[in-house]
Enzyme design. Structure first.
Site, PDB file in Angstrom:
ATOM      1  N   GLU A 161      59.844  50.350  36.972  1.00  0.00           N
ATOM      2  CA  GLU A 161      60.308  50.880  38.261  1.00  0.00           C
ATOM      3  C   GLU A 161      59.156  50.914  39.282  1.00  0.00           C
ATOM      4  O   GLU A 161      59.343  50.577  40.446  1.00  0.00           O
ATOM      5  CB  GLU A 161      60.918  52.277  38.069  1.00  0.00           C
ATOM      6  CG  GLU A 161      61.553  52.758  39.338  1.00  0.00           C
ATOM      7  CD  GLU A 161      62.752  53.674  39.132  1.00  0.00           C
ATOM      8  OE1 GLU A 161      63.274  53.758  38.004  1.00  0.00           O
ATOM      9  OE2 GLU A 161      63.166  54.290  40.120  1.00  0.00           O
ATOM     10  N   ASP A 173      62.317  60.962  34.856  1.00  0.00           N
ATOM     11  CA  ASP A 173      63.667  60.433  34.624  1.00  0.00           C
ATOM     12  C   ASP A 173      63.736  59.663  33.306  1.00  0.00           C
ATOM     13  O   ASP A 173      64.653  59.849  32.502  1.00  0.00           O
ATOM     14  CB  ASP A 173      64.080  59.509  35.780  1.00  0.00           C
ATOM     15  CG  ASP A 173      63.921  60.170  37.136  1.00  0.00           C
ATOM     16  OD1 ASP A 173      63.731  61.396  37.173  1.00  0.00           O
ATOM     17  OD2 ASP A 173      63.970  59.461  38.151  1.00  0.00           O
TER      18      ASP A 173
HETATM   19  C1  GLA Z   1      62.754  61.346  41.384  1.00  0.00           C
HETATM   20  C2  GLA Z   1      61.645  60.630  40.631  1.00  0.00           C
HETATM   21  C3  GLA Z   1      61.032  61.532  39.557  1.00  0.00           C
HETATM   22  C4  GLA Z   1      60.641  62.884  40.124  1.00  0.00           C
HETATM   23  C5  GLA Z   1      61.772  63.482  40.933  1.00  0.00           C
HETATM   24  C6  GLA Z   1      61.371  64.746  41.659  1.00  0.00           C
HETATM   25  O1  GLA Z   1      63.830  61.579  40.529  1.00  0.00           O
HETATM   26  O2  GLA Z   1      62.150  59.456  40.034  1.00  0.00           O
HETATM   27  O3  GLA Z   1      59.937  60.892  38.959  1.00  0.00           O
HETATM   28  O4  GLA Z   1      59.467  62.782  40.876  1.00  0.00           O
HETATM   29  O5  GLA Z   1      62.269  62.561  41.905  1.00  0.00           O
HETATM   30  O6  GLA Z   1      61.041  65.743  40.760  1.00  0.00           O
END
Ligand code: GLA
Length: 394
Positions: A161, A173
């Site tokens: 990503e 995530d």
């Molecule tokens: C998105 C990003 C994560 C994290 C969140 C905020 O989901 O992909 O890595 O930084 O925002 O907590």
């Protein structure tokens, strides 16, 4: 489950003229505490959700990956020996990115025909992209006949990503998707990538409240927040040499040098340092069932996200009011990156239906938008689909 299996299996047969041989699933996630703490090497309290992404696949003899989705247009074949972006079907870049990253890391990949089906709403902050990356990576693992540690797999998906898709997200995530545990939240330490389960009591339900609004973003907001945090850490490191990320700074250390930071940077730093502490506080409050603390910590998190990190929106404010005034609410706050999307509440289990009715009515009345409200249990992390019927598996 059964219906979904049949539907995906039938569509696979229609498209590819044969049955899938491998099925993988990977869940989305919701964070209970810890907005933007992941790339600051801090803590997050997160859980894998029941909404997930499936890929049904069948190996090919050549070096082609042909992938389509029941949720999105586009897709088609690409060559594992010449992986390029496809901006006409951007969702396929997650698949391409995973393939490219795994190969660069030295893993042997096999081509496949694949069909994706997801119940993770796209673009609402529940990590539909990580779910796709992880499900796809697991197909490659299975068909390649090798094995991999789930934390390493999450890191490689994050790299895909960051480097291929171009979104410089943290590890939250992908980690939540590979490492989720049924019935538990995870207290994740983003520095050493260890986590411990935090059981969610029987009497508490996690309820996701989707504002179904996304603020018009230029795409620069997330990298800008991240850059400000990193700038703050490096400025504070001039006073505290051990500091490599905001996670290393205490609130007293920050306060002693607040005036040395540009105003916006100072606000971002303050939020992250306090939010990181709140993660530990919420884990503790959940394990002692301290509802007063859950209420206060989640409310403080929302106010900080809105005023200091500035990731709020008017729809989020309306949703927060609706959640906080609903029967059975224990605590409520933002989730994901912010700027609209989903929010999250902890609700007294017997009162979930009343909570949902109140939120739907109140939010729709104020905003004119029909929200989506769903209660859920924490789900297990990614893996093969548990109950693939024999006729689908062979
Ligand atoms: C998105 C990003 C994560 C994290 C969140 C905020 O989901 O992909 O890595 O930084 O925002 O907590």
């Amino acid at each position: 489950m059964r219906r979904r299996l049949d539907r995906v299996g039938d569509e696979f047969e229609l498209r590819f003229g044969g049955k899938p041989e491998v099925w993988m699933r990977a869940p989305g996630r919701v964070d209970l505490m810890g907005s933007h703490t992941d790339y600051n090497m801090g803590h997050v309290l997160t859980l894998a959700i029941e909404q997930d992404t499936w890929i049904a696949a069948r190996p090919r003899r050549d070096r082609t990956v042909a992938v389509y989705s029941l949720n999105a247009e586009g897709g088609g074949p690409f060559d594992l020996d010449a992986i390029a972006h496809d901006w006409t079907a951007p969702w396929t870049n997650y698949v391409r990115g995973v393939a490219d990253t795994l190969q660069r890391a030295g893993y042997r990949l096999c081509g496949f025909d694949g069909l994706v089906h997801s119940t993770v709403p796209i673009g609402s902050g529940l990590s539909s992209s990580a779910a796709l990356e992880v499900a796809c990576a697991l197909i490659f693992v299975e068909l390649g006949g090798w094995s991999i540690d789930p934390v390493r797999l999450a890191q490689l998906c994050q790299r895909a990503e960051n480097e291929f898709v171009g979104m410089n997200c943290g590890i939250l995530d992908q980690y939540s998707s590979t490492m989720g545990q049924k019935g538990c939240a995870l207290l994740l330490d983003c520095r050493d990538l260890r986590s411990e389960p935090v059981p969610l009591g029987e009497d508490t339900r996690v309820v996701i409240c989707d504002t179904r609004s996304r603020r018009e973003l230029t795409g620069s907001e997330y990298p800008e927040r991240r850059a400000q945090c990193e700038q703050g850490a490096s400025l504070l490191a001039q006073f505290y040499p051990g500091v490599t990320a905001l996670r290393d700074v205490t609130i007293d250390e920050y306060l002693a040098h607040e005036a040395d930071l540009p105003l916006a940077v100072a606000r971002r730093c303050r939020f992250i340092i306090e939010e990181n502490e709140r993660v530990l506080g919420l884990a503790e409050a959940l394990s002692t069932a301290d509802r007063g603390a859950i209420c206060d910590l989640t409310a403080e998190s929302y106010v900080g996200a809105r005023d200091l990190f500035e990731i709020g929106s008017s729809e989020m404010a309306a949703m927060m009011d609706a959640m906080r005034s609903a029967p059975g609410v224990i605590g409520a706050r933002q989730a994901g990156a912010g700027f609209g999307g989903c929010m999250v509440a902890l609700v007294d289990a017997p009162q979930v239906s009343g909570f949902a009715r109140h939120v739907e009515k109140t939010y729709a009345r104020v905003t004119g938008i029909k929200p989506k409200v769903y209660a859920m249990h924490a789900a297990a992390g990614a893996g093969p689909l548990p109950t693939v019927p024999a006729n689908r598996a062979s």
